[in-house]
Each structure stands twice: as structure tokens, then as C-alpha cells.
Design a protein around this motif. Structure first.
Motif, PDB file in Angstrom:
ATOM      1  N   LEU A 146       1.173  -1.247  -0.127  1.00 30.00           N
ATOM      2  CA  LEU A 146      -0.013   0.035   0.072  1.00 30.00           C
ATOM      3  C   LEU A 146       0.981   1.246  -0.012  1.00 30.00           C
ATOM      4  CD1 LEU A 146      -2.482  -1.023   2.472  1.00 30.00           C
ATOM      5  CD2 LEU A 146      -2.636  -1.451   0.342  1.00 30.00           C
ATOM      6  N   THR A 147       2.042   1.292   0.895  1.00 27.22           N
ATOM      7  CA  THR A 147       2.794   2.378   0.902  1.00 27.22           C
ATOM      8  C   THR A 147       4.097   1.717   1.164  1.00 27.22           C
ATOM      9  OG1 THR A 147       1.099   3.652   2.070  1.00 27.22           O
ATOM     10  CG2 THR A 147       3.515   4.559   2.075  1.00 27.22           C
ATOM     11  N   GLU A 148       5.227   2.327   0.504  1.00 25.13           N
ATOM     12  CA  GLU A 148       6.728   2.069   0.741  1.00 25.13           C
ATOM     13  C   GLU A 148       7.323   3.423   1.174  1.00 25.13           C
ATOM     14  OE1 GLU A 148      10.826   0.602  -1.503  1.00 25.13           O
ATOM     15  OE2 GLU A 148       8.942   0.660  -2.540  1.00 25.13           O
ATOM     16  N   LEU A 149       8.200   3.335   2.302  1.00 27.53           N
ATOM     17  CA  LEU A 149       9.021   4.312   3.036  1.00 27.53           C
ATOM     18  C   LEU A 149      10.092   4.089   2.728  1.00 27.53           C
ATOM     19  CD1 LEU A 149       5.886   4.324   4.460  1.00 27.53           C
ATOM     20  CD2 LEU A 149       7.334   5.820   6.253  1.00 27.53           C
ATOM     21  N   PRO A 150      11.124   5.117   2.378  1.00 24.80           N
ATOM     22  CA  PRO A 150      12.737   4.862   2.235  1.00 24.80           C
ATOM     23  C   PRO A 150      13.288   4.465   3.643  1.00 24.80           C
ATOM     24  CG  PRO A 150      11.956   7.092   2.478  1.00 24.80           C
ATOM     25  CD  PRO A 150      10.828   6.561   2.619  1.00 24.80           C
ATOM     26  N   PRO A 151      14.512   3.728   3.426  1.00 27.95           N
ATOM     27  CA  PRO A 151      15.258   3.483   4.724  1.00 27.95           C
ATOM     28  C   PRO A 151      15.504   4.778   5.543  1.00 27.95           C
ATOM     29  CG  PRO A 151      16.224   2.534   2.609  1.00 27.95           C
ATOM     30  CD  PRO A 151      15.288   3.357   2.039  1.00 27.95           C
ATOM     31  N   GLY A 152      15.737   4.417   6.694  1.00 25.96           N
ATOM     32  CA  GLY A 152      16.351   5.528   7.708  1.00 25.96           C
ATOM     33  C   GLY A 152      15.999   5.044   9.181  1.00 25.96           C
ATOM     34  N   PRO A 153      16.458   5.811  10.014  1.00 27.12           N
ATOM     35  CA  PRO A 153      16.573   5.480  11.429  1.00 27.12           C
ATOM     36  C   PRO A 153      14.990   5.612  11.976  1.00 27.12           C
ATOM     37  CG  PRO A 153      17.526   7.535  11.238  1.00 27.12           C
ATOM     38  CD  PRO A 153      17.161   7.154  10.078  1.00 27.12           C
ATOM     39  N   CYS A 207      14.381  -1.358  11.368  1.00 23.37           N
ATOM     40  CA  CYS A 207      14.678  -2.266  10.256  1.00 23.37           C
ATOM     41  C   CYS A 207      16.098  -2.555   9.859  1.00 23.37           C
ATOM     42  CB  CYS A 207      14.204  -1.686   8.747  1.00 23.37           C
ATOM     43  SG  CYS A 207      12.260  -1.353   8.655  1.00 23.37           S
ATOM     44  N   GLU A 208      16.819  -2.480  11.073  1.00 25.32           N
ATOM     45  CA  GLU A 208      18.064  -2.987  10.835  1.00 25.32           C
ATOM     46  C   GLU A 208      18.516  -4.248  10.897  1.00 25.32           C
ATOM     47  OE1 GLU A 208      21.360  -1.089  10.919  1.00 25.32           O
ATOM     48  OE2 GLU A 208      19.972   0.500  10.256  1.00 25.32           O
ATOM     49  N   ASP A 211      11.797  -4.824   5.023  1.00 23.62           N
ATOM     50  CA  ASP A 211      12.910  -5.600   4.501  1.00 23.62           C
ATOM     51  C   ASP A 211      14.254  -5.263   4.923  1.00 23.62           C
ATOM     52  OD1 ASP A 211      15.117  -6.375   2.939  1.00 23.62           O
ATOM     53  OD2 ASP A 211      14.099  -6.120   0.987  1.00 23.62           O
ATOM     54  N   PRO A 212      14.627  -6.025   6.072  1.00 26.59           N
ATOM     55  CA  PRO A 212      15.874  -5.856   6.996  1.00 26.59           C
ATOM     56  C   PRO A 212      17.067  -5.684   5.801  1.00 26.59           C
ATOM     57  CG  PRO A 212      15.155  -7.942   7.216  1.00 26.59           C
ATOM     58  CD  PRO A 212      13.828  -7.366   6.111  1.00 26.59           C
ATOM     59  N   THR A 213      17.226  -6.168   5.000  1.00 26.30           N
ATOM     60  CA  THR A 213      18.280  -6.345   4.239  1.00 26.30           C
ATOM     61  C   THR A 213      18.518  -4.901   3.543  1.00 26.30           C
ATOM     62  OG1 THR A 213      18.177  -8.631   3.485  1.00 26.30           O
ATOM     63  CG2 THR A 213      19.560  -7.444   2.160  1.00 26.30           C
ATOM     64  N   ALA A 249      14.056  -0.911   3.638  1.00 21.38           N
ATOM     65  CA  ALA A 249      12.613   0.010   3.377  1.00 21.38           C
ATOM     66  C   ALA A 249      11.643  -0.600   4.092  1.00 21.38           C
ATOM     67  CB  ALA A 249      12.347  -0.532   1.769  1.00 21.38           C
ATOM     68  N   ARG A 250      10.701   0.500   4.502  1.00 22.42           N
ATOM     69  CA  ARG A 250       9.523  -0.009   5.249  1.00 22.42           C
ATOM     70  C   ARG A 250       8.217   0.022   4.226  1.00 22.42           C
ATOM     71  NH1 ARG A 250      12.680   3.650   8.013  1.00 22.42           N
ATOM     72  NH2 ARG A 250      13.239   2.901  10.373  1.00 22.42           N
TER      73      ARG A 250
END
Length: 200
Positions: free
Chosen positions: A43-50, A75-76, A97-99, A102-103
Motif C-alpha cells: 500500500l505504501t513504501e517508505l525509504p530506509p532511515g533510522p 529495520c536494521e 525488508d531488513p536487508t 525499506a519500510r
């Protein structure tokens, strides 16, 4: 599987008309535990980040709660997942995706490992690139054809134990029950993804 973020964005799902449904090569894997693998729409993808904020409700139906939970999700790689496969497939799920980091906010599951006959990694004879092929059962193929036909251009997440393995984009309706995941894979990466999907 270690793939650059740019490669993940390039992952696509396409049908393969030359395949014989139900046949796997010697390198194929049968899904071991049908309850582990779930297919959920992205539904939504958020970029990697803390992570930002306190951990939230990861299976809420409220969009604002979903987004807050996604931003707060850690997601670390190696971070334990509090759900660890105990998510309700009938409800939305906030996952990552922990690799890649991405959230995602994902919709309810519409297919499970019980709908997949086998998974394998192989080379595309036309391009020489590594890919992952999935062959669905007869019932799974019908559901997959209907879903892909109505969601061309959208992403689908393959989730194992509440974590996203891959979230490729649908390129076309896939009506023959055989699907290819393509991207900038090396063969070892494709083999690992196939094993992870199958739970081998």
C-alpha cells in the motif's frame, strides 16, 4: 540476499509462457511450511532511515497509525521482530525488508505458501541474467491471475515470518501460473531468494 537499493526498485514480476506448470528443475525448492509465506499488496513504501517515534500498532486499519508505526519500525539487520510470524493475515501489516531497510504498509494477505508449487533460481536464456521463478498451484494460479490483472504497475510483497523478502512490481497480468522475479541478481542472490521464499 544482498542487493543494492537501486536493484530492488528494478525488481519486476512477469509471466513466463514457455514454462510447463508443475515441473521444477533439480534446483527447485518446494515450500516447506505453507503458513510461513504470504503474499500481500504494497500500500505504501517508505525509504530506509533510522526509526522515528515510539513503536506503534503494526496491524492497525487506520492509515495514520500505519504510517506512524512504519516510521518507528527498526529495520536494521539482526533486529528481532516482535511479531515473528504471528501477524494476522486478514489484517494490514507494517513490515520492512531488513536487508534493504525499506519500510512497507501492506494490505491483507491474498495468497500463502500453500498456493505455491515450487520456487527456483535459474538463468534467463534470452538475457543470461539470473531470475527467480515461482510456479503456483491451480487454485493459486487463478487467484494470482485475477490479482495481477487488476494491479499492473503495483508492488506485491512476499512476506515470511512478518518480514518482507522482496516487493517486486507487477508488469502484466500473469495468467499461466508461472511467475518470474527479475532484477540485477547474481545467481547466488537469486538462489538465496528462492530458498528464502520456499523456507528451504
Amino acid at each position: 540476499m544482498r542487493i543494492l537499493l537501486a536493484a530492488v526498485a528494478a525488481l519486476v514480476l512477469a509471466g513466463c509462457q514457455a514454462e510447463v506448470p508443475g515441473r521444477a528443475s533439480a534446483d527447485g525448492f518446494v515450500v516447506k511450511d505453507a503458513t510461513r509465506l504470504r503474499f500481500r499488496p504494497v500500500l505504501t513504501e517508505l525509504p530506509p532511515g533510522p526509526p522515528a517515534g515510539a513503536p506503534g500498532q503494526r496491524q492497525s486499519t487506520d492509515p495514520a497509525t500505519q504510517e506512524a508505526a512504519a516510521r518507528a519500525l527498526d529495520c536494521e539487520p539482526g533486529t528481532p521482530d516482535a511479531l515473528d510470524g504471528r501477524d494476522d493475515p486478514a489484517l494490514p501489516l507494517v513490515s520492512c525488508d531488513p536487508t534493504q531497510g525499506a519500510r512497507y504498509v501492506l494490505g491483507p494477505a491474498f495468497l500463502s505458501g500453500a498456493d505455491v508449487g515450487w520456487v527456483e533460481a535459474r538463468l534467463d536464456p534470452a538475457t543470461g541474467s539470473a531470475l527467480v521463478a515461482l510456479n503456483f498451484t491451480a487454485a493459486g494460479a487463478r487467484t494470482w491471475a485475477e490479482w495481477t490483472g487488476g494491479n499492473v504497475g503495483k508492488q506485491v510483497a512476499m512476506v515470511v515470518r512478518s518480514r518482507v523478502l522482496t516487493a517486486p512490481q507487477i508488469q502484466s497480468a500473469i495468467t499461466d501460473g508461472v511467475t518470474q522475479i527479475t532484477g540485477k541478481f547474481t545467481m547466488p542472490e537469486a538462489q538465496q531468494l528462492a530458498k528464502d521464499i520456499a523456507g528451504a
